[in-house]
Enzyme design. Structure first.
Site, PDB file in Angstrom:
ATOM      1  N   ASP A   1       0.832  -1.201   0.000  1.00 60.20           N
ATOM      2  CA  ASP A   1       0.000   0.000   0.000  1.00 60.20           C
ATOM      3  C   ASP A   1       0.873   1.259   0.000  1.00 60.20           C
ATOM      4  O   ASP A   1       1.935   1.283   0.627  1.00 60.20           O
ATOM      5  CB  ASP A   1      -0.895  -0.002   1.239  1.00 60.20           C
ATOM      6  CG  ASP A   1      -2.101   0.905   1.090  1.00 60.20           C
ATOM      7  OD1 ASP A   1      -2.359   1.370  -0.028  1.00 60.20           O
ATOM      8  OD2 ASP A   1      -2.772   1.152   2.103  1.00 60.20           O
ATOM      9  N   GLY A   2       0.405   2.293  -0.701  1.00 62.18           N
ATOM     10  CA  GLY A   2       1.069   3.580  -0.637  1.00 62.18           C
ATOM     11  C   GLY A   2       1.709   4.056  -1.926  1.00 62.18           C
ATOM     12  O   GLY A   2       2.361   5.100  -1.943  1.00 62.18           O
TER      13      GLY A   2
ATOM     14  N   GLY B   1       0.306   5.344  -4.625  1.00 62.74           N
ATOM     15  CA  GLY B   1      -0.258   6.625  -5.033  1.00 62.74           C
ATOM     16  C   GLY B   1       0.212   7.769  -4.158  1.00 62.74           C
ATOM     17  O   GLY B   1       0.542   8.854  -4.656  1.00 62.74           O
ATOM     18  N   ARG B   2       0.244   7.533  -2.845  1.00 61.03           N
ATOM     19  CA  ARG B   2       0.698   8.582  -1.934  1.00 61.03           C
ATOM     20  C   ARG B   2       2.177   8.906  -2.143  1.00 61.03           C
ATOM     21  O   ARG B   2       2.596  10.056  -2.035  1.00 61.03           O
ATOM     22  CB  ARG B   2       0.449   8.159  -0.482  1.00 61.03           C
ATOM     23  CG  ARG B   2      -0.950   8.497   0.004  1.00 61.03           C
ATOM     24  CD  ARG B   2      -1.276   7.803   1.289  1.00 61.03           C
ATOM     25  NE  ARG B   2      -1.653   6.406   1.050  1.00 61.03           N
ATOM     26  CZ  ARG B   2      -1.982   5.550   2.005  1.00 61.03           C
ATOM     27  NH1 ARG B   2      -1.964   5.938   3.267  1.00 61.03           N
ATOM     28  NH2 ARG B   2      -2.328   4.318   1.718  1.00 61.03           N
ATOM     29  N   TRP B   3       2.961   7.868  -2.430  1.00 59.13           N
ATOM     30  CA  TRP B   3       4.386   8.085  -2.707  1.00 59.13           C
ATOM     31  C   TRP B   3       4.561   9.021  -3.898  1.00 59.13           C
ATOM     32  O   TRP B   3       5.366   9.947  -3.865  1.00 59.13           O
ATOM     33  CB  TRP B   3       5.050   6.743  -2.985  1.00 59.13           C
ATOM     34  CG  TRP B   3       6.527   6.799  -3.222  1.00 59.13           C
ATOM     35  CD1 TRP B   3       7.518   6.656  -2.295  1.00 59.13           C
ATOM     36  CD2 TRP B   3       7.182   6.998  -4.485  1.00 59.13           C
ATOM     37  NE1 TRP B   3       8.752   6.753  -2.893  1.00 59.13           N
ATOM     38  CE2 TRP B   3       8.577   6.966  -4.238  1.00 59.13           C
ATOM     39  CE3 TRP B   3       6.734   7.197  -5.784  1.00 59.13           C
ATOM     40  CZ2 TRP B   3       9.523   7.133  -5.243  1.00 59.13           C
ATOM     41  CZ3 TRP B   3       7.666   7.371  -6.798  1.00 59.13           C
ATOM     42  CH2 TRP B   3       9.040   7.334  -6.529  1.00 59.13           C
TER      43      TRP B   3
ATOM     44  N   ASN C   1     -10.129  -3.239  -7.226  1.00 62.28           N
ATOM     45  CA  ASN C   1      -9.293  -2.278  -7.951  1.00 62.28           C
ATOM     46  C   ASN C   1      -9.822  -1.939  -9.339  1.00 62.28           C
ATOM     47  O   ASN C   1      -9.400  -0.941  -9.943  1.00 62.28           O
ATOM     48  CB  ASN C   1      -7.855  -2.791  -8.078  1.00 62.28           C
ATOM     49  CG  ASN C   1      -7.076  -2.712  -6.783  1.00 62.28           C
ATOM     50  OD1 ASN C   1      -6.101  -3.440  -6.585  1.00 62.28           O
ATOM     51  ND2 ASN C   1      -7.489  -1.828  -5.874  1.00 62.28           N
ATOM     52  N   TRP C   2     -10.770  -2.737  -9.854  1.00 56.99           N
ATOM     53  CA  TRP C   2     -11.368  -2.409 -11.155  1.00 56.99           C
ATOM     54  C   TRP C   2     -12.125  -1.092 -11.097  1.00 56.99           C
ATOM     55  O   TRP C   2     -12.387  -0.475 -12.143  1.00 56.99           O
ATOM     56  CB  TRP C   2     -12.325  -3.519 -11.599  1.00 56.99           C
ATOM     57  CG  TRP C   2     -11.654  -4.823 -11.907  1.00 56.99           C
ATOM     58  CD1 TRP C   2     -11.684  -5.948 -11.146  1.00 56.99           C
ATOM     59  CD2 TRP C   2     -10.857  -5.138 -13.058  1.00 56.99           C
ATOM     60  NE1 TRP C   2     -10.961  -6.949 -11.742  1.00 56.99           N
ATOM     61  CE2 TRP C   2     -10.454  -6.487 -12.916  1.00 56.99           C
ATOM     62  CE3 TRP C   2     -10.472  -4.433 -14.190  1.00 56.99           C
ATOM     63  CZ2 TRP C   2      -9.651  -7.137 -13.863  1.00 56.99           C
ATOM     64  CZ3 TRP C   2      -9.673  -5.069 -15.137  1.00 56.99           C
ATOM     65  CH2 TRP C   2      -9.275  -6.393 -14.976  1.00 56.99           C
TER      66      TRP C   2
ATOM     67  N   ARG D   1       1.838  -4.968   6.229  1.00 58.40           N
ATOM     68  CA  ARG D   1       1.081  -3.950   5.494  1.00 58.40           C
ATOM     69  C   ARG D   1       1.815  -2.621   5.605  1.00 58.40           C
ATOM     70  O   ARG D   1       2.173  -2.185   6.696  1.00 58.40           O
ATOM     71  CB  ARG D   1      -0.339  -3.792   6.021  1.00 58.40           C
ATOM     72  CG  ARG D   1      -1.058  -2.662   5.275  1.00 58.40           C
ATOM     73  CD  ARG D   1      -2.530  -2.777   5.238  1.00 58.40           C
ATOM     74  NE  ARG D   1      -3.067  -1.859   4.216  1.00 58.40           N
ATOM     75  CZ  ARG D   1      -4.255  -1.930   3.691  1.00 58.40           C
ATOM     76  NH1 ARG D   1      -5.072  -2.892   4.059  1.00 58.40           N
ATOM     77  NH2 ARG D   1      -4.654  -1.069   2.792  1.00 58.40           N
TER      78      ARG D   1
ATOM     79  N   SER E   1      -8.136  -5.580   4.199  1.00 51.33           N
ATOM     80  CA  SER E   1      -8.631  -5.278   2.847  1.00 51.33           C
ATOM     81  C   SER E   1      -8.987  -6.504   2.024  1.00 51.33           C
ATOM     82  O   SER E   1      -8.602  -6.625   0.864  1.00 51.33           O
ATOM     83  CB  SER E   1      -7.597  -4.424   2.104  1.00 51.33           C
ATOM     84  OG  SER E   1      -7.417  -3.183   2.750  1.00 51.33           O
TER      85      SER E   1
END
Length: 257
Positions: free
Chosen positions: A34-35, A37-39, A82-83, A202, A210
């Site tokens: 996870d992360g 996008g934030r990265w 995720n779709w 995680r 999730s």
């Protein structure tokens, strides 16, 4: 990363490695990556750049786990949910999966990695499905680490699929309902033949699983780190392993006297 910071990171990683008990390593590690996008957002980059860097983090983690003698690594690559992401991002991810698999398959073979893709693979692009089938076949007899990539995977969907398959066998007269036990149920899961994870990692600090490996994580130790997945490195993995080795795994029992 500055040279001084890089040196400090390497030093910390080596110090952590010396503290590990090789006899008490998890035999199966699962990761929720996870992360990405934030990265990318922190660096004013497109989200897709985070996914590219996430691939590099996964390659690092696989190599480190293999070098340490950990038997299996299962990564949550793409969930059934995720779709719902923007179509452009989903298309990029599918293309990225294809390119990475085509590029890395020879190296996986050379390093004796056995790769499997777990989930409902039928909705994936045909080209990716062909690559997955080829990679699975070509590495099936490899003797190294088991690398499971959960793709279009959802834990609830996996449980429903297993129940449906058992029901069909009962309806066909092939199975007595009274014979259904945990072992029979486990045999119908995507992970059939693989031991359950001992450790779930995680990243990005999120405190949930999730819809990931709902059955298989029943007794896993859970390690949460604030590190974003593209930054997950040797020091972060060693931190998770040391955390794991500090736990008392009682499986519902009590500490031995």
């Amino acid at each position: 990363m500055s040279r001084a910071l890089a040196t400090d990171t390497v030093t910390a990683a080596h110090a952590g490695l010396s503290k590990l008990d090789g006899a008490r390593l998890p035999r199966h590690v699962a990761v929720i990556m996870d992360g990405n996008g934030r990265w990318a957002k922190q660096r004013n980059l497109p989200r897709v750049m985070g996914h590219r860097e996430g691939v590099e983090a996964l390659k690092r983690t696989l190599r480190l786990c293999s070098d340490l003698g950990i038997g299996a690594l299962t990564a949550y690559a793409f969930s059934t949910e995720n779709w719902s992401r923007p179509g452009e991002e989903v298309s990029f991810l599918m293309t990225l999966f294809e390119r990475v698999l085509a590029r890395e398959l020879h190296a996986l073979e050379q390093e004796q990695v056995r790769i499997r893709f777990l989930g409902d693979l039928e909705p994936l692009p045909p080209g990716l499905q062909r690559l997955i089938a080829d990679a699975t076949e070509r590495t099936a007899a490899n003797s190294g680490i088991h690398f499971n990539v959960c793709t279009n995977y959802g834990g609830r969907a996996e449980l429903v699929r297993a129940a449906r398959r058992l029901a069909q066998r009962c309806a066909a007269g092939e199975l007595d309902p009274a014979a259904i036990d945990e072992q029979a149920f486990t045999a119908e899961l995507h992970t059939a033949g693989e031991r359950d994870p001992d450790l779930l990692i995680r990243t990005s600090g999120e405190l949930r699983i999730s819809n990931f490996l709902l059955w298989q994580l029943a007794y896993a130790e859970i390690h949460i780190t604030d590190v974003l997945w593209p930054d997950f490195d040797e020091a972060a993995l060693l931190g998770a392993l040391l955390d794991y080795q500090g736990r008392q795994r009682r499986f519902g029992g009590v500490d031995p006297c």
